[in-house]
Design a protein around this motif. Structure first.
Motif, PDB file in Angstrom:
ATOM      1  N   PHE A  67       6.058 -12.460 -12.319  1.00 32.35           N
ATOM      2  CA  PHE A  67       7.166 -12.533 -11.367  1.00 32.35           C
ATOM      3  C   PHE A  67       7.117 -11.327 -10.423  1.00 32.35           C
ATOM      4  O   PHE A  67       7.270 -11.479  -9.209  1.00 32.35           O
ATOM      5  CB  PHE A  67       8.501 -12.590 -12.113  1.00 32.35           C
ATOM      6  CG  PHE A  67       9.690 -12.539 -11.201  1.00 32.35           C
ATOM      7  CD1 PHE A  67      10.046 -13.637 -10.443  1.00 32.35           C
ATOM      8  CD2 PHE A  67      10.443 -11.378 -11.085  1.00 32.35           C
ATOM      9  CE1 PHE A  67      11.138 -13.594  -9.584  1.00 32.35           C
ATOM     10  CE2 PHE A  67      11.535 -11.321 -10.241  1.00 32.35           C
ATOM     11  CZ  PHE A  67      11.885 -12.427  -9.483  1.00 32.35           C
ATOM     12  N   LEU A  68       6.924 -10.118 -10.992  1.00 30.70           N
ATOM     13  CA  LEU A  68       6.845  -8.918 -10.150  1.00 30.70           C
ATOM     14  C   LEU A  68       5.662  -8.993  -9.195  1.00 30.70           C
ATOM     15  O   LEU A  68       5.765  -8.576  -8.045  1.00 30.70           O
ATOM     16  CB  LEU A  68       6.745  -7.653 -11.010  1.00 30.70           C
ATOM     17  CG  LEU A  68       8.031  -7.208 -11.672  1.00 30.70           C
ATOM     18  CD1 LEU A  68       7.778  -5.998 -12.559  1.00 30.70           C
ATOM     19  CD2 LEU A  68       9.097  -6.891 -10.644  1.00 30.70           C
ATOM     20  N   LEU A  69       4.534  -9.520  -9.666  1.00 29.37           N
ATOM     21  CA  LEU A  69       3.375  -9.673  -8.787  1.00 29.37           C
ATOM     22  C   LEU A  69       3.734 -10.579  -7.609  1.00 29.37           C
ATOM     23  O   LEU A  69       3.415 -10.253  -6.455  1.00 29.37           O
ATOM     24  CB  LEU A  69       2.190 -10.236  -9.564  1.00 29.37           C
ATOM     25  CG  LEU A  69       0.917 -10.490  -8.763  1.00 29.37           C
ATOM     26  CD1 LEU A  69       0.395  -9.196  -8.147  1.00 29.37           C
ATOM     27  CD2 LEU A  69      -0.150 -11.129  -9.646  1.00 29.37           C
ATOM     28  N   ALA A  70       4.424 -11.671  -7.870  1.00 30.59           N
ATOM     29  CA  ALA A  70       4.842 -12.573  -6.790  1.00 30.59           C
ATOM     30  C   ALA A  70       5.810 -11.868  -5.842  1.00 30.59           C
ATOM     31  O   ALA A  70       5.691 -11.995  -4.614  1.00 30.59           O
ATOM     32  CB  ALA A  70       5.484 -13.826  -7.365  1.00 30.59           C
ATOM     33  N   VAL A  71       6.751 -11.102  -6.401  1.00 30.26           N
ATOM     34  CA  VAL A  71       7.706 -10.368  -5.561  1.00 30.26           C
ATOM     35  C   VAL A  71       6.963  -9.363  -4.683  1.00 30.26           C
ATOM     36  O   VAL A  71       7.223  -9.260  -3.481  1.00 30.26           O
ATOM     37  CB  VAL A  71       8.775  -9.658  -6.430  1.00 30.26           C
ATOM     38  CG1 VAL A  71       9.563  -8.639  -5.621  1.00 30.26           C
ATOM     39  CG2 VAL A  71       9.703 -10.687  -7.046  1.00 30.26           C
ATOM     40  N   PHE A  72       6.028  -8.612  -5.274  1.00 27.46           N
ATOM     41  CA  PHE A  72       5.327  -7.598  -4.488  1.00 27.46           C
ATOM     42  C   PHE A  72       4.393  -8.217  -3.453  1.00 27.46           C
ATOM     43  O   PHE A  72       4.172  -7.632  -2.402  1.00 27.46           O
ATOM     44  CB  PHE A  72       4.594  -6.609  -5.393  1.00 27.46           C
ATOM     45  CG  PHE A  72       5.543  -5.720  -6.134  1.00 27.46           C
ATOM     46  CD1 PHE A  72       6.525  -5.013  -5.461  1.00 27.46           C
ATOM     47  CD2 PHE A  72       5.500  -5.613  -7.498  1.00 27.46           C
ATOM     48  CE1 PHE A  72       7.429  -4.216  -6.133  1.00 27.46           C
ATOM     49  CE2 PHE A  72       6.392  -4.816  -8.180  1.00 27.46           C
ATOM     50  CZ  PHE A  72       7.361  -4.113  -7.491  1.00 27.46           C
ATOM     51  N   CYS A  73       3.868  -9.403  -3.731  1.00 29.59           N
ATOM     52  CA  CYS A  73       3.094 -10.100  -2.703  1.00 29.59           C
ATOM     53  C   CYS A  73       4.018 -10.484  -1.542  1.00 29.59           C
ATOM     54  O   CYS A  73       3.629 -10.405  -0.375  1.00 29.59           O
ATOM     55  CB  CYS A  73       2.393 -11.323  -3.293  1.00 29.59           C
ATOM     56  SG  CYS A  73       0.996 -10.886  -4.342  1.00 29.59           S
ATOM     57  N   GLY A  74       5.256 -10.875  -1.859  1.00 23.74           N
ATOM     58  CA  GLY A  74       6.243 -11.136  -0.809  1.00 23.74           C
ATOM     59  C   GLY A  74       6.576  -9.872  -0.030  1.00 23.74           C
ATOM     60  O   GLY A  74       6.746  -9.902   1.190  1.00 23.74           O
ATOM     61  N   VAL A  75       6.656  -8.739  -0.738  1.00 29.01           N
ATOM     62  CA  VAL A  75       6.929  -7.464  -0.068  1.00 29.01           C
ATOM     63  C   VAL A  75       5.754  -7.085   0.835  1.00 29.01           C
ATOM     64  O   VAL A  75       5.950  -6.528   1.919  1.00 29.01           O
ATOM     65  CB  VAL A  75       7.235  -6.345  -1.097  1.00 29.01           C
ATOM     66  CG1 VAL A  75       7.399  -5.002  -0.424  1.00 29.01           C
ATOM     67  CG2 VAL A  75       8.491  -6.686  -1.885  1.00 29.01           C
ATOM     68  N   VAL A  76       4.530  -7.409   0.410  1.00 31.76           N
ATOM     69  CA  VAL A  76       3.359  -7.170   1.268  1.00 31.76           C
ATOM     70  C   VAL A  76       3.515  -7.961   2.564  1.00 31.76           C
ATOM     71  O   VAL A  76       3.280  -7.431   3.667  1.00 31.76           O
ATOM     72  CB  VAL A  76       2.044  -7.541   0.545  1.00 31.76           C
ATOM     73  CG1 VAL A  76       0.873  -7.599   1.509  1.00 31.76           C
ATOM     74  CG2 VAL A  76       1.745  -6.551  -0.583  1.00 31.76           C
ATOM     75  N   LEU A  77       3.915  -9.211   2.464  1.00 27.61           N
ATOM     76  CA  LEU A  77       4.120 -10.029   3.671  1.00 27.61           C
ATOM     77  C   LEU A  77       5.218  -9.442   4.554  1.00 27.61           C
ATOM     78  O   LEU A  77       5.095  -9.416   5.785  1.00 27.61           O
ATOM     79  CB  LEU A  77       4.438 -11.474   3.293  1.00 27.61           C
ATOM     80  CG  LEU A  77       3.310 -12.245   2.621  1.00 27.61           C
ATOM     81  CD1 LEU A  77       3.787 -13.623   2.182  1.00 27.61           C
ATOM     82  CD2 LEU A  77       2.102 -12.347   3.536  1.00 27.61           C
ATOM     83  N   HIS A  78       6.294  -8.975   3.929  1.00 24.43           N
ATOM     84  CA  HIS A  78       7.382  -8.343   4.682  1.00 24.43           C
ATOM     85  C   HIS A  78       6.873  -7.085   5.391  1.00 24.43           C
ATOM     86  O   HIS A  78       7.207  -6.838   6.552  1.00 24.43           O
ATOM     87  CB  HIS A  78       8.541  -8.014   3.738  1.00 24.43           C
ATOM     88  CG  HIS A  78       9.699  -7.371   4.421  1.00 24.43           C
ATOM     89  ND1 HIS A  78       9.942  -6.023   4.347  1.00 24.43           N
ATOM     90  CD2 HIS A  78      10.677  -7.886   5.209  1.00 24.43           C
ATOM     91  CE1 HIS A  78      11.024  -5.738   5.052  1.00 24.43           C
ATOM     92  NE2 HIS A  78      11.493  -6.846   5.585  1.00 24.43           N
TER      93      HIS A  78
END
Length: 184
Positions: A67-78
């Motif tokens: 879940f954190l990996l998915a969140v941080f991938c979203g943060v990378v996009l942001h």
């Protein structure tokens, strides 16, 4: 895990959570005035809370790491989105990539503690990130000390105090990132 290690891990959790909460407060206080500042503060808040979750000593299990990996991938996009406003947002991208890099090995091992011994990263990448964050912390600390009381205004507070607190939060998260990278 010995008591001093557990205690320092919980202090890191607290530091990151408080930094995330302060950044979240900056988002809410900025209102609609400065969209770029709100976006940067929101990214910093997400990083602070994510770092706090990764620093929990008992770990959060493989599903939590995924879940954190998915969140941080979203943060990378942001962070990539923020880069269109200027290169001064590159640090957000480096931080988000570093968190995704630390979450990835933990997401592969079902018994791994998220971010803490959950699999080693690549030594060269880890070393480069350690150098980057060590430089960031040293430079940011020197800048914070040099500024004294004449900081630039930050949305959501008295000009000098708010700017110094925002810098201090970034510095605290940089130190947290450095500490977590040292565990890889």
């Amino acid at each position: 895990m010995p008591f001093p290690a557990v205690f320092s891990a919980w202090l890191l959790v607290l530091l990151c959570a408080v930094s995330g909460a302060y950044c979240l407060r900056r988002v809410t206080r900025a209102g609609g005035a400065d969209r770029e500042a709100r976006g940067a503060a929101a990214g910093e808040a997400l990083m602070g809370f994510g770092m706090a979750a990764m620093a929990v000593p008992a770990g959060i299990g493989a599903w939590g790491a995924q879940f954190l990996l998915a969140v941080f991938c979203g943060v990378v996009l942001h962070a990539l989105w923020l880069l269109r406003a200027g290169v001064h947002h590159a640090h957000h991208l480096v931080g988000a990539l570093a968190m995704a890099y630390m979450a990835y090995p933990a997401s592969l091992e079902p018994t791994a503690a998220a971010g803490h011994g959950g699999g080693a990263g690549l030594p060269l990448v880890t070393g480069v990130l350690l150098l980057y964050f060590a430089g960031y912390v040293l430079f940011g600390g020197a800048r914070l000390v040099a500024v004294g009381g004449g900081g630039q205004p930050v949305a959501g507070g008295p000009p000098a105090r708010s700017a110094e607190l925002a810098r201090a939060c970034r510095l605290a998260m940089g130190m947290g990132m450095l500490a977590m990278l040292l565990t890889m």
